[in-house]
Design a protein around this motif. Structure first.
Motif, PDB file in Angstrom:
ATOM      1  N   MET A 196      67.258  74.642  13.134  1.00  0.00           N
ATOM      2  CA  MET A 196      67.806  73.542  12.345  1.00  0.00           C
ATOM      3  C   MET A 196      66.719  72.750  11.643  1.00  0.00           C
ATOM      4  SD  MET A 196      70.450  71.985  11.210  1.00  0.00           S
ATOM      5  CE  MET A 196      71.758  72.731  12.191  1.00  0.00           C
ATOM      6  N   ALA A 197      65.661  72.406  12.347  1.00  0.00           N
ATOM      7  CA  ALA A 197      64.673  71.509  11.756  1.00  0.00           C
ATOM      8  C   ALA A 197      63.253  71.878  12.172  1.00  0.00           C
ATOM      9  CB  ALA A 197      64.981  70.064  12.143  1.00  0.00           C
ATOM     10  N   PRO A 198      62.704  72.963  11.605  1.00  0.00           N
ATOM     11  CA  PRO A 198      61.280  73.218  11.843  1.00  0.00           C
ATOM     12  C   PRO A 198      60.482  72.032  11.325  1.00  0.00           C
ATOM     13  CG  PRO A 198      62.308  75.022  10.629  1.00  0.00           C
ATOM     14  CD  PRO A 198      63.287  73.913  10.671  1.00  0.00           C
ATOM     15  N   PRO A 199      59.338  71.716  11.918  1.00  0.00           N
ATOM     16  CA  PRO A 199      58.580  70.550  11.450  1.00  0.00           C
ATOM     17  C   PRO A 199      58.205  70.693   9.987  1.00  0.00           C
ATOM     18  CG  PRO A 199      57.294  71.890  12.983  1.00  0.00           C
ATOM     19  CD  PRO A 199      58.694  72.390  13.048  1.00  0.00           C
TER      20      PRO A 199
ATOM     21  N   GLN B 278      56.390  66.509  12.315  1.00  0.00           N
ATOM     22  CA  GLN B 278      57.533  65.669  11.957  1.00  0.00           C
ATOM     23  C   GLN B 278      58.788  66.531  11.882  1.00  0.00           C
ATOM     24  OE1 GLN B 278      56.460  63.829   8.255  1.00  0.00           O
ATOM     25  NE2 GLN B 278      54.619  62.858   9.107  1.00  0.00           N
ATOM     26  N   TYR B 279      59.845  66.104  12.592  1.00  0.00           N
ATOM     27  CA  TYR B 279      61.096  66.861  12.666  1.00  0.00           C
ATOM     28  C   TYR B 279      62.239  65.999  12.119  1.00  0.00           C
ATOM     29  CZ  TYR B 279      58.538  69.716  16.108  1.00  0.00           C
ATOM     30  OH  TYR B 279      57.628  70.513  16.763  1.00  0.00           O
ATOM     31  N   ASP B 280      62.829  66.437  11.019  1.00  0.00           N
ATOM     32  CA  ASP B 280      63.974  65.708  10.462  1.00  0.00           C
ATOM     33  C   ASP B 280      65.263  66.306  11.013  1.00  0.00           C
ATOM     34  OD1 ASP B 280      65.636  64.053   8.995  1.00  0.00           O
ATOM     35  OD2 ASP B 280      65.420  65.211   7.136  1.00  0.00           O
ATOM     36  N   LEU B 281      65.457  66.208  12.308  1.00  0.00           N
ATOM     37  CA  LEU B 281      66.633  66.786  12.939  1.00  0.00           C
ATOM     38  C   LEU B 281      67.904  66.092  12.481  1.00  0.00           C
ATOM     39  CD1 LEU B 281      67.874  68.735  14.970  1.00  0.00           C
ATOM     40  CD2 LEU B 281      67.362  67.079  16.780  1.00  0.00           C
ATOM     41  N   PHE B 282      67.883  64.784  12.412  1.00  0.00           N
ATOM     42  CA  PHE B 282      69.065  64.022  11.992  1.00  0.00           C
ATOM     43  C   PHE B 282      69.499  64.429  10.587  1.00  0.00           C
ATOM     44  CE2 PHE B 282      71.196  60.448  10.015  1.00  0.00           C
ATOM     45  CZ  PHE B 282      72.078  60.005  10.989  1.00  0.00           C
ATOM     46  N   GLY B 283      68.564  64.434   9.644  1.00  0.00           N
ATOM     47  CA  GLY B 283      68.900  64.754   8.258  1.00  0.00           C
ATOM     48  C   GLY B 283      69.401  66.171   8.080  1.00  0.00           C
ATOM     49  N   GLU B 284      68.755  67.129   8.735  1.00  0.00           N
ATOM     50  CA  GLU B 284      69.173  68.522   8.615  1.00  0.00           C
ATOM     51  C   GLU B 284      70.557  68.734   9.222  1.00  0.00           C
ATOM     52  OE1 GLU B 284      67.827  71.047   7.020  1.00  0.00           O
ATOM     53  OE2 GLU B 284      66.070  69.938   6.347  1.00  0.00           O
ATOM     54  N   MET B 285      70.836  68.092  10.339  1.00  0.00           N
ATOM     55  CA  MET B 285      72.160  68.236  10.938  1.00  0.00           C
ATOM     56  C   MET B 285      73.232  67.611  10.069  1.00  0.00           C
ATOM     57  SD  MET B 285      71.813  67.988  15.080  1.00  0.00           S
ATOM     58  CE  MET B 285      73.608  68.227  15.201  1.00  0.00           C
ATOM     59  N   LYS B 286      72.951  66.453   9.506  1.00  0.00           N
ATOM     60  CA  LYS B 286      73.912  65.824   8.606  1.00  0.00           C
ATOM     61  C   LYS B 286      74.244  66.750   7.441  1.00  0.00           C
ATOM     62  CE  LYS B 286      74.964  61.374   9.547  1.00  0.00           C
ATOM     63  NZ  LYS B 286      76.308  60.791   9.430  1.00  0.00           N
ATOM     64  N   GLN B 287      73.215  67.355   6.862  1.00  0.00           N
ATOM     65  CA  GLN B 287      73.444  68.250   5.729  1.00  0.00           C
ATOM     66  C   GLN B 287      74.210  69.496   6.153  1.00  0.00           C
ATOM     67  OE1 GLN B 287      69.905  69.524   3.626  1.00  0.00           O
ATOM     68  NE2 GLN B 287      71.021  71.164   2.593  1.00  0.00           N
ATOM     69  N   SER B 288      73.956  69.975   7.373  1.00  0.00           N
ATOM     70  CA  SER B 288      74.541  71.248   7.811  1.00  0.00           C
ATOM     71  C   SER B 288      76.048  71.199   7.980  1.00  0.00           C
ATOM     72  CB  SER B 288      73.915  71.666   9.141  1.00  0.00           C
ATOM     73  OG  SER B 288      74.397  70.866  10.208  1.00  0.00           O
ATOM     74  N   GLY B 289      76.602  70.024   8.344  1.00  0.00           N
ATOM     75  CA  GLY B 289      78.016  69.918   8.683  1.00  0.00           C
ATOM     76  C   GLY B 289      78.289  70.048  10.164  1.00  0.00           C
ATOM     77  N   PHE B 290      77.294  70.446  10.951  1.00  0.00           N
ATOM     78  CA  PHE B 290      77.469  70.515  12.400  1.00  0.00           C
ATOM     79  C   PHE B 290      77.433  69.115  13.008  1.00  0.00           C
ATOM     80  CE2 PHE B 290      75.710  74.926  12.001  1.00  0.00           C
ATOM     81  CZ  PHE B 290      76.796  75.592  12.560  1.00  0.00           C
ATOM     82  N   SER B 291      78.328  68.872  13.944  1.00  0.00           N
ATOM     83  CA  SER B 291      78.280  67.645  14.729  1.00  0.00           C
ATOM     84  C   SER B 291      77.274  67.763  15.862  1.00  0.00           C
ATOM     85  CB  SER B 291      79.662  67.332  15.321  1.00  0.00           C
ATOM     86  OG  SER B 291      80.609  67.103  14.307  1.00  0.00           O
ATOM     87  N   ALA B 292      77.111  68.986  16.373  1.00  0.00           N
ATOM     88  CA  ALA B 292      76.231  69.210  17.517  1.00  0.00           C
ATOM     89  C   ALA B 292      75.549  70.560  17.397  1.00  0.00           C
ATOM     90  CB  ALA B 292      77.030  69.151  18.822  1.00  0.00           C
ATOM     91  N   ILE B 293      74.377  70.657  17.986  1.00  0.00           N
ATOM     92  CA  ILE B 293      73.740  71.951  18.171  1.00  0.00           C
ATOM     93  C   ILE B 293      73.299  72.058  19.631  1.00  0.00           C
ATOM     94  CG2 ILE B 293      72.901  72.142  15.798  1.00  0.00           C
ATOM     95  CD1 ILE B 293      70.062  71.481  16.941  1.00  0.00           C
ATOM     96  N   CYS B 294      73.282  73.284  20.128  1.00  0.00           N
ATOM     97  CA  CYS B 294      72.668  73.540  21.420  1.00  0.00           C
ATOM     98  C   CYS B 294      71.178  73.721  21.143  1.00  0.00           C
ATOM     99  CB  CYS B 294      73.286  74.764  22.078  1.00  0.00           C
ATOM    100  SG  CYS B 294      75.032  74.522  22.467  1.00  0.00           S
ATOM    101  N   MET B 295      70.437  72.657  21.369  1.00  0.00           N
ATOM    102  CA  MET B 295      69.024  72.573  21.015  1.00  0.00           C
ATOM    103  C   MET B 295      68.219  73.399  22.013  1.00  0.00           C
ATOM    104  SD  MET B 295      66.741  69.165  20.242  1.00  0.00           S
ATOM    105  CE  MET B 295      66.544  68.621  21.948  1.00  0.00           C
ATOM    106  N   THR B 296      67.789  74.575  21.577  1.00  0.00           N
ATOM    107  CA  THR B 296      67.270  75.604  22.473  1.00  0.00           C
ATOM    108  C   THR B 296      65.765  75.787  22.314  1.00  0.00           C
ATOM    109  OG1 THR B 296      69.386  76.751  22.220  1.00  0.00           O
ATOM    110  CG2 THR B 296      67.589  77.990  23.209  1.00  0.00           C
TER     111      THR B 296
END
Length: 373
Positions: free
Chosen positions: A312-315, A70-88
């Motif tokens: 950003m969002a390890p499972p 399970q990856y909470d990418l949306f939640g972690e990005m919201k908390q981080s303040g980043f609008s975008a990440i280069c998902m690598t």
């Protein structure tokens, strides 16, 4: 080298980026922080498309295992303040042993990331317009990135396959050499004197299609070769100056081959490129801000970005092999990564305009130039 990237008007571009968020008095992402956010910091973050230019989103090379994570990418990005990440992601760990293996891993990883993005109600940015629209809607977005062109395996048409799957940011090299080599890796003994013919062909094809080329992990000679033939601006997404070694001597010794000299940084910047400063040699936001300042003092505020080289969002239901979260880079991450960084940048003397550029504007500029065809 053609000078198309030099004709870009930084003033006009930054005006358009800042203007898109000027009406927002508070960053809408700030409500996700775990502690109150300084209004000044939040307002600055709201004015830029905050972007982490190198953030790992590792997925297993096993479809059945992926279904259990399970990856909470949306939640972690919201908390981080980043609008975008280069998902690598990368495909050279564990070591590649046979032809076709890298491509299989590459396609499987993209399939899994399709599912991850769908579960998080997110999508990939294919151009600057997508980044701006996501920022306007206060909805996180990713730029799909791969670290290392191992999947190409001498078949240049695979780059177009990747493009059709949404790849817009390609790191030419990584730690392990491609089975069809693309060039010298800065942590390995040199064998090619820079890029190989295959590596040069990849850069040209990325230029043609509209994929941003990332020269992290390239030797100095490899960077120079790429600059000679590229018609688009490029970046080194995650590094630091080799004069900013921090207080951890063991870490500094390990990271030294991965750091960039002032001379090489200037060469990249003079060609219109951008350099991402990572967090590995900074034990606090203040030290990180000072490392960013050191890079700016060498190449100028128009040529620096944030490239954490974190995750950003390890499972959430995995073991430690997936790594530590971006928001936990320092302490308990109560405010989120970018809030800490912007606050520290203000305290060490950065202006608001400089922060807007470094936090996202510079990457957006070269991303637009690279993807516009």
């Amino acid at each position: 080298m053609e000078s198309t990237n030099r004709n870009w008007s930084r003033r006009q571009f930054m005006g358009s980026i800042a203007g898109a968020g000027a009406a927002v008095m508070m960053n809408p992402f700030s409500s996700w922080a775990k502690s109150p956010v300084d209004p000044t910091v939040a307002a600055i973050i709201a004015k830029t498309i905050g972007t982490d230019t190198h953030n790992h989103m590792d997925v297993p090379f096993n479809a059945e295992e992926f279904k259990t994570l399970q990856y909470d990418l949306f939640g972690e990005m919201k908390q981080s303040g980043f609008s975008a990440i280069c998902m690598t992601f990368c495909v050279d760990r564990p070591k590649l042993t046979k032809m076709g293996e890298a491509y299989e891993r590459f396609i499987l990883s993209l399939d899994e990331m399709d599912e991850m993005l769908k579960a998080n109600k997110m999508k990939r940015a294919l151009n600057l317009a997508d980044l701006k629209e996501a920022h306007k809607k206060n909805h996180p977005i990713v730029v799909q990135s791969v670290e290392g062109g191992h999947f190409i395996e001498g078949k240049i048409d695979r780059i177009e396959v990747a493009y059709q799957r949404g790849l817009r940011h390609l790191g030419l090299l990584h730690d392990g050499q491609s089975l069809v080599p693309l060039g010298d890796i800065y942590t390995n003994p040199p064998h090619f004197g820079g890029l190989t013919e295959s590596g040069i062909e990849v850069v040209k094809e990325c230029n043609r299609l509209g994929i941003l080329v990332d020269l992290a992990h390239c030797s100095n000679e490899g960077i120079d070769d790429a600059l000679k033939i590229s018609t688009k601006p490029m970046l080194v997404s995650h590094t630091g100056l080799n004069t900013q070694l921090g207080s951890n001597e063991k870490m500094a010794q390990m990271m030294m081959p991965r750091l960039i000299s002032k001379e090489q940084a200037k060469i990249l910047a003079n060609a219109g490129g951008v350099i991402g400063v990572w967090t590995h040699l900074a034990d606090s936001p203040t030290v990180y801000a000072k490392n960013v300042r050191a890079m700016v003092d060498v190449v100028g505020a128009d040529h620096v970005c944030i490239g954490t080289d974190s995750k950003m969002a390890p499972p959430s239901n995995s073991n430690e092999r997936f790594g530590r979260k971006t928001n936990l880079t320092w302490g308990d991450g109560q405010e989120g990564f970018l809030y800490y960084v912007v606050d520290a940048m203000l305290k060490v003397g950065f202006t608001e305009d400089e922060i807007v550029k470094i936090a996202g504007g510079n990457y957006c500029r070269i991303f637009d130039a690279a993807t516009s065809v």
